[in-house]
Design an enzyme around this catalytic site. Structure first.
Site, PDB file in Angstrom:
ATOM      1  N   ASN A   8      -5.657 111.890  37.886  1.00 11.33           N
ATOM      2  CA  ASN A   8      -6.877 111.887  37.080  1.00 11.33           C
ATOM      3  C   ASN A   8      -7.343 113.336  36.962  1.00 11.33           C
ATOM      4  O   ASN A   8      -7.892 113.892  37.913  1.00 11.33           O
ATOM      5  CB  ASN A   8      -7.940 111.022  37.798  1.00 11.33           C
ATOM      6  CG  ASN A   8      -9.292 111.098  37.119  1.00 11.33           C
ATOM      7  OD1 ASN A   8      -9.411 111.568  35.988  1.00 11.33           O
ATOM      8  ND2 ASN A   8     -10.318 110.625  37.810  1.00 11.33           N
ATOM      9  N   TRP A   9      -7.083 113.918  35.798  1.00 12.72           N
ATOM     10  CA  TRP A   9      -7.394 115.348  35.630  1.00 12.72           C
ATOM     11  C   TRP A   9      -8.892 115.589  35.447  1.00 12.72           C
ATOM     12  O   TRP A   9      -9.342 116.725  35.450  1.00 12.72           O
ATOM     13  CB  TRP A   9      -6.619 115.919  34.426  1.00 12.72           C
ATOM     14  CG  TRP A   9      -5.123 115.907  34.594  1.00 12.72           C
ATOM     15  CD1 TRP A   9      -4.403 115.394  35.638  1.00 12.72           C
ATOM     16  CD2 TRP A   9      -4.149 116.454  33.682  1.00 12.72           C
ATOM     17  NE1 TRP A   9      -3.046 115.565  35.422  1.00 12.72           N
ATOM     18  CE2 TRP A   9      -2.866 116.220  34.231  1.00 12.72           C
ATOM     19  CE3 TRP A   9      -4.231 117.102  32.443  1.00 12.72           C
ATOM     20  CZ2 TRP A   9      -1.686 116.625  33.588  1.00 12.72           C
ATOM     21  CZ3 TRP A   9      -3.060 117.502  31.802  1.00 12.72           C
ATOM     22  CH2 TRP A   9      -1.801 117.266  32.377  1.00 12.72           C
ATOM     23  N   LYS A  10      -9.644 114.519  35.256  1.00 13.95           N
ATOM     24  CA  LYS A  10     -11.097 114.615  35.037  1.00 13.95           C
ATOM     25  C   LYS A  10     -11.398 115.587  33.883  1.00 13.95           C
ATOM     26  O   LYS A  10     -10.587 115.726  32.972  1.00 13.95           O
ATOM     27  CB  LYS A  10     -11.812 115.024  36.327  1.00 13.95           C
ATOM     28  CG  LYS A  10     -11.407 114.163  37.522  1.00 13.95           C
ATOM     29  CD  LYS A  10     -12.370 114.268  38.661  1.00 13.95           C
ATOM     30  CE  LYS A  10     -11.801 113.556  39.863  1.00 13.95           C
ATOM     31  NZ  LYS A  10     -12.750 113.358  40.928  1.00 13.95           N
ATOM     32  N   HIS A  94     -14.558 104.238  37.158  1.00 16.05           N
ATOM     33  CA  HIS A  94     -14.494 105.325  38.147  1.00 16.05           C
ATOM     34  C   HIS A  94     -15.902 105.580  38.678  1.00 16.05           C
ATOM     35  O   HIS A  94     -16.880 105.484  37.929  1.00 16.05           O
ATOM     36  CB  HIS A  94     -13.917 106.584  37.484  1.00 16.05           C
ATOM     37  CG  HIS A  94     -13.582 107.650  38.483  1.00 16.05           C
ATOM     38  ND1 HIS A  94     -14.547 108.456  39.055  1.00 16.05           N
ATOM     39  CD2 HIS A  94     -12.406 108.028  39.035  1.00 16.05           C
ATOM     40  CE1 HIS A  94     -13.962 109.280  39.920  1.00 16.05           C
ATOM     41  NE2 HIS A  94     -12.663 109.036  39.920  1.00 16.05           N
ATOM     42  N   GLU A  96     -17.466 108.160  39.257  1.00 18.78           N
ATOM     43  CA  GLU A  96     -18.224 109.195  38.529  1.00 18.78           C
ATOM     44  C   GLU A  96     -18.839 108.610  37.254  1.00 18.78           C
ATOM     45  O   GLU A  96     -19.918 109.018  36.830  1.00 18.78           O
ATOM     46  CB  GLU A  96     -17.307 110.393  38.234  1.00 18.78           C
ATOM     47  CG  GLU A  96     -17.049 111.190  39.510  1.00 18.78           C
ATOM     48  CD  GLU A  96     -15.748 111.959  39.558  1.00 18.78           C
ATOM     49  OE1 GLU A  96     -15.097 112.137  38.514  1.00 18.78           O
ATOM     50  OE2 GLU A  96     -15.370 112.374  40.677  1.00 18.78           O
ATOM     51  N   GLU A 164     -11.446 103.473  45.954  1.00 21.02           N
ATOM     52  CA  GLU A 164     -11.818 104.879  46.071  1.00 21.02           C
ATOM     53  C   GLU A 164     -13.190 104.975  46.737  1.00 21.02           C
ATOM     54  O   GLU A 164     -14.224 104.902  46.049  1.00 21.02           O
ATOM     55  CB  GLU A 164     -11.899 105.524  44.684  1.00 21.02           C
ATOM     56  CG  GLU A 164     -10.597 105.520  43.931  1.00 21.02           C
ATOM     57  CD  GLU A 164     -10.521 106.691  42.962  1.00 21.02           C
ATOM     58  OE1 GLU A 164      -9.586 107.485  43.106  1.00 21.02           O
ATOM     59  OE2 GLU A 164     -11.392 106.820  42.096  1.00 21.02           O
ATOM     60  N   GLY A 170     -13.205 113.890  46.134  1.00 19.31           N
ATOM     61  CA  GLY A 170     -13.488 115.311  45.905  1.00 19.31           C
ATOM     62  C   GLY A 170     -14.159 116.000  47.080  1.00 19.31           C
ATOM     63  O   GLY A 170     -14.665 117.109  46.949  1.00 19.31           O
ATOM     64  N   SER A 209      -9.420 112.203  47.927  1.00 17.84           N
ATOM     65  CA  SER A 209      -8.895 113.380  48.619  1.00 17.84           C
ATOM     66  C   SER A 209      -7.456 113.205  49.112  1.00 17.84           C
ATOM     67  O   SER A 209      -7.088 113.704  50.171  1.00 17.84           O
ATOM     68  CB  SER A 209      -9.820 113.794  49.773  1.00 17.84           C
ATOM     69  OG  SER A 209     -11.096 114.151  49.281  1.00 17.84           O
ATOM     70  N   GLY A 230      -7.196 112.968  42.240  1.00 18.81           N
ATOM     71  CA  GLY A 230      -8.031 113.827  41.411  1.00 18.81           C
ATOM     72  C   GLY A 230      -7.599 115.283  41.556  1.00 18.81           C
ATOM     73  O   GLY A 230      -6.647 115.749  40.927  1.00 18.81           O
ATOM     74  N   GLY A 231      -8.293 116.014  42.428  1.00 17.90           N
ATOM     75  CA  GLY A 231      -8.078 117.468  42.570  1.00 17.90           C
ATOM     76  C   GLY A 231      -6.615 117.877  42.689  1.00 17.90           C
ATOM     77  O   GLY A 231      -6.168 118.810  42.005  1.00 17.90           O
TER      78      GLY A 231
END
Ligand code: PEP
Length: 249
Positions: A8-10, A94, A96, A164, A170, A209, A230-231
């Protein structure tokens, strides 16, 4: 079950760096990936990234979708548009989006149903926040979110669940394999309750993470059928190390 590792490149990546990342991953995938791989770039880059990964085996997904096919919804992207660009998956719910856009379970259900209607696999995200975990309510929260976010017609063929925990996203605070085992075993039981035997075939991803260092122990947990990353998905070496920690079957 064959793992799915999804990146997930966000809201990251201008054109040049997104294409560089995509072509790096595509090159690795062409030499063979251990498990299924999905990238979810921002919607601005879906078309170009789709062209670069075409034929590599890497799948393309959206990070969200609207519940309707078209209409007066400025700034939104419909699941039909995602499918039209070659997407096979859409992330919905998600944390977010739940936090920043006030998305309730009911909205997530509508989005997942719309994704299904467009022929996409919905990756439905759920997870407790830090306060809920401290209060010992993690299982209760994920159970409510799971049953509250699954649309009619959901099945192992069109739905993936991503656990998640919000406190792990993150933050570098990864859930321990014990935490993950407890929740994934519980979710598996709930999926079987919802779908009967088919519940055993629903992929359950862990996200929060995940990195090159912790992926192998997390992906080795029973009932963890992949990762939502993610990251670390923005760093090709790290992301590929996670892919290589997946199971082939
Ligand atoms: C995510 O955004 O779904 C996620 C798990 O992020 P990170 O890996 O950065 O915690």
């Amino acid at each position: 079950m064959r793992s799915l590792v999804a990146g997930n490149w966000k809201m990251n990546g201008l054109k040049a760096e997104s294409l560089e990342l995509a072509s790096d991953l595509a090159g690795r995938a062409r030499s063979g990936a251990v498990c299924d791989v999905l990238v979810c770039p921002p919607s601005t880059m879906l078309s170009d990234v789709g062209a670069v990964i075409s034929g590599s085996g890497i799948m393309l997904g959206g990070q969200d979708c609207h519940a309707l096919e078209s209409g007066a919804h400025t700034g939104d992207v419909s699941p039909v548009m995602l499918a039209d660009l070659g997407c096979s998956h859409a992330i919905v719910g998600h944390s977010e989006r739940r936090a920043n856009h006030g998305e309730s379970d009911a909205v997530v259900t509508e989005k997942a149903a719309a994704a299904h209607k467009a022929g996409l696999t919905a990756i439905i995200c759920l997870g407790e926040n830090a306060a809920e975990r401290v209060e010992g309510r993690a299982k209760e929260i994920v159970t409510l979110q799971l049953h509250g976010s699954l649309p009619e017609g959901a099945s192992a063929a069109n739905t993936v669940i991503a656990y998640e925990p919000v406190w792990a996203i993150g933050t570098g605070n990864t859930a321990t394999p014990q935490d993950v085992t407890e929740i994934h075993d519980h979710l598996r039981g709930e999926l079987i309750r919802a779908f009967g035997d088919d519940g055993n075939a629903v992929r359950l991803l862990y996200g929060g993470s995940v990195n090159a260092g912790n992926a192998s122990e997390l992906l080795a947990v029973d009932n963890v059928n992949g990762a939502l990353v993610g990251g670390a998905s923005l760093k090709p070496d790290d992301f590929w190390a996670i892919v290589e920690s997946g199971r082939p079957d």
